[in-house]
Design a protein around this motif. Structure first.
Motif, PDB file in Angstrom:
ATOM      1  N   ALA A 177     -12.882 -12.927 -22.918  1.00 49.20           N
ATOM      2  CA  ALA A 177     -11.748 -12.162 -23.423  1.00 49.20           C
ATOM      3  C   ALA A 177     -11.804 -12.161 -24.931  1.00 49.20           C
ATOM      4  O   ALA A 177     -12.195 -13.151 -25.545  1.00 49.20           O
ATOM      5  CB  ALA A 177     -10.435 -12.767 -22.949  1.00 49.20           C
ATOM      6  N   SER A 198      -8.978 -11.084 -26.547  1.00 45.09           N
ATOM      7  CA  SER A 198      -7.583 -11.100 -26.967  1.00 45.09           C
ATOM      8  C   SER A 198      -7.128 -12.518 -27.229  1.00 45.09           C
ATOM      9  O   SER A 198      -7.443 -13.448 -26.465  1.00 45.09           O
ATOM     10  CB  SER A 198      -6.694 -10.460 -25.903  1.00 45.09           C
ATOM     11  OG  SER A 198      -6.751 -11.208 -24.709  1.00 45.09           O
ATOM     12  N   SER A 206      -5.460 -14.708 -24.476  1.00 43.99           N
ATOM     13  CA  SER A 206      -6.233 -15.241 -23.355  1.00 43.99           C
ATOM     14  C   SER A 206      -6.689 -16.675 -23.572  1.00 43.99           C
ATOM     15  O   SER A 206      -7.269 -17.274 -22.668  1.00 43.99           O
ATOM     16  CB  SER A 206      -7.459 -14.362 -23.102  1.00 43.99           C
ATOM     17  OG  SER A 206      -7.079 -13.056 -22.720  1.00 43.99           O
ATOM     18  N   VAL A 221     -10.553 -17.486 -17.880  1.00 43.89           N
ATOM     19  CA  VAL A 221     -11.096 -16.128 -18.039  1.00 43.89           C
ATOM     20  C   VAL A 221     -12.542 -16.214 -18.459  1.00 43.89           C
ATOM     21  O   VAL A 221     -12.884 -16.964 -19.373  1.00 43.89           O
ATOM     22  CB  VAL A 221     -10.297 -15.335 -19.098  1.00 43.89           C
ATOM     23  CG1 VAL A 221     -10.870 -13.940 -19.265  1.00 43.89           C
ATOM     24  CG2 VAL A 221      -8.835 -15.278 -18.705  1.00 43.89           C
TER      25      VAL A 221
END
Length: 122
Positions: free
Chosen positions: A103, A105, A108, A100
């Motif tokens: 991110a 979060s 992730s 990713v």
């Protein structure tokens, strides 16, 4: 696999500074984003800052903007923390992902360090 090892935590008075380091090893060529999270006692682990490995673009939580700076030198990521406040007290974790671009979060990130304690006294 990517291994992460944090260092640099400690005890500091409010208004002081600390610099955390996170050394990455293993398949570092797969890393896309590296980040710092923190977890205070009784609270959820929260996003602090992230850096895109290839282009060095940075992202910050609102609570640390203007006080913390994330940077990278080869396979080590740093978190320079200035103007520290008692509410910054937490265990700080380094994290990395290989899929990713950015991110905030926790889910992730697939790679985590063991954490380093930061305590800010008032």
């Amino acid at each position: 696999q990517v291994q992460l090892v944090e260092s640099g935590g400690g005890l500091v008075q409010a208004g002081g500074s600390l610099r955390l380091s996170c050394a990455a090893s293993g398949r570092t060529f797969t890393v896309v984003t590296m980040a710092w999270f923190r977890q205070a006692p009784g609270k959820e682990r929260e996003f602090v800052a992230a850096i895109i490995y290839s282009g060095s673009r940075q992202y910050y939580a609102d609570s640390v903007k203007g006080r913390f700076t994330i940077s990278r030198d080869r396979n080590t990521v740093y978190l320079q923390m200035n103007s520290l406040k008692p509410e910054d007290t937490a265990v700080y974790y380094c994290a990395a992902n290989d899929v990713v671009s950015f991110a905030s979060s926790r889910s992730s990130y697939g790679y985590w360090g063991q954490g380093t304690q930061v305590t800010v006294s008032s």
